[in-house]
Scaffold this motif. Structure first.
Motif, PDB file in Angstrom:
ATOM      1  N   GLU A  85     -24.856  83.717 -24.034  1.00 52.62           N
ATOM      2  CA  GLU A  85     -23.477  83.226 -23.895  1.00 52.62           C
ATOM      3  C   GLU A  85     -23.242  82.636 -22.507  1.00 52.62           C
ATOM      4  N   THR A  86     -23.823  83.326 -21.503  1.00 51.47           N
ATOM      5  CA  THR A  86     -23.698  82.803 -20.144  1.00 51.47           C
ATOM      6  C   THR A  86     -24.382  81.453 -20.022  1.00 51.47           C
ATOM      7  N   HIS A  87     -25.552  81.332 -20.672  1.00 55.39           N
ATOM      8  CA  HIS A  87     -26.254  80.042 -20.653  1.00 55.39           C
ATOM      9  C   HIS A  87     -25.447  78.965 -21.349  1.00 55.39           C
ATOM     10  N   ARG A  88     -24.865  79.345 -22.514  1.00 56.22           N
ATOM     11  CA  ARG A  88     -24.053  78.367 -23.237  1.00 56.22           C
ATOM     12  C   ARG A  88     -22.847  77.951 -22.409  1.00 56.22           C
ATOM     13  N   ALA A  89     -22.214  78.970 -21.767  1.00 53.46           N
ATOM     14  CA  ALA A  89     -21.061  78.653 -20.917  1.00 53.46           C
ATOM     15  C   ALA A  89     -21.479  77.751 -19.768  1.00 53.46           C
ATOM     16  N   ALA A  90     -22.674  78.075 -19.203  1.00 51.02           N
ATOM     17  CA  ALA A  90     -23.160  77.235 -18.100  1.00 51.02           C
ATOM     18  C   ALA A  90     -23.452  75.829 -18.580  1.00 51.02           C
ATOM     19  N   GLN A  92     -22.125  74.407 -21.213  1.00 51.64           N
ATOM     20  CA  GLN A  92     -20.844  73.750 -21.473  1.00 51.64           C
ATOM     21  C   GLN A  92     -20.176  73.322 -20.174  1.00 51.64           C
ATOM     22  N   GLY A  93     -20.310  74.209 -19.162  1.00 51.52           N
ATOM     23  CA  GLY A  93     -19.741  73.858 -17.862  1.00 51.52           C
ATOM     24  C   GLY A  93     -20.409  72.624 -17.274  1.00 51.52           C
ATOM     25  N   HIS A  96     -19.279  69.727 -19.276  1.00 48.19           N
ATOM     26  CA  HIS A  96     -17.927  69.351 -18.854  1.00 48.19           C
ATOM     27  C   HIS A  96     -17.944  68.681 -17.483  1.00 48.19           C
TER      28      HIS A  96
END
Length: 243
Positions: A85-90, A92-93, A96
């Motif tokens: 999830e952290t990787h996905r958030a990263a 996505q970040g 973005h």
């Protein structure tokens, strides 16, 4: 693996062993706590996989116990889910951020294009102002030249009128002198006719003819001078032709 994560493999092995002992119905909260700790330690999925394999090896689980291996796999996936999830958030970040950078790049390019267009507009405006100023100077110069020409034309017209007036005066004096001389000659002839009328008839006729010639020349002089000064009154012309 970072030095600060040295205590994490032991904690993971203890939690995994307890989870296997509890069985399939046990809560996976310990796995989630280990996942949070792994995220805090900035561990990657590969790091966690190595820790997991080492823990299984240390426990000496036989390959026949597939149920334990399955429970261990579930435990690992739960702990690793937070890293993913952290990787996905990263990711996505980063996506973005890349999107924002692309948008910023487009805005920068648009701003640069607007600035260039503004500069071109300012340049065109400056050229137009310079052209207007140049045309204004030309108009002012042309107006001054026109006023000077008008002034010169008035002077020349005045001179021409004065010259014409002088010519008329000279012609008038010449006409008066010529007519006066002719009339004086006629008067002398008339006096002579008066004196010789009784004594010499033939001479009287000759004098009359000569006097008529003087009158005719006088009329011709009047017509000539009238033409020179541009004076052609119809009654006077008719009277002169009759002579």
């Amino acid at each position: 693996m970072k030095q600060k994560s040295n205590g994490f493999p032991k904690s993971y092995a203890i939690a995994l062993e307890k989870q296997l002992k509890r069985g399939p119905g046990a809560s996976l909260e310990p796995a989630l706590q280990l996942g949070r700790a792994a995220v805090a330690l900035k561990l990657e999925t590969l790091d966690l996989a190595r820790i997991h394999e080492q823990a299984l090896a240390d426990m000496g689980l036989p390959e026949a116990k597939n149920g334990f291996l399955k429970l261990a796999g579930i435990f690992f996936n739960e702990a690793n889910s937070l890293i993913e999830e952290t990787h996905r958030a990263a990711q996505q970040g980063r996506a973005h951020l890349n999107q924002m950078q692309a948008t910023l790049g487009r805005r920068t390019e648009e701003l640069a294009a607007s600035n260039r267009e503004l500069q071109r507009g300012a340049a065109r405006h400056k050229v137009a102002e310079e052209a207007a100023e140049k045309n204004g100077r030309r108009y002012k110069k042309s107006l001054q030249e026109s006023l000077q020409l008008q002034k010169l034309l008035r002077k020349l017209t005045h001179r021409v009128m004065l010259s014409q007036e002088d010519d008329r005066k000279n012609i008038s004096r010449e006409l008066q002198d010529e007519i006066a001389q002719t009339l004086l000659g006629i008067n002398v002839r008339l006096l002579s006719l008066k004196q010789h009328a009784r004594s010499n008839t033939k001479g009287f006729k000759d004098e009359i003819a000569s006097t008529q010639q003087l009158v005719l020349r006088s009329a011709q002089s009047v017509r000539r001078v009238a033409r020179e000064i541009g004076y052609h009154p119809e009654p006077a012309a008719a009277a002169l032709k009759a002579l």
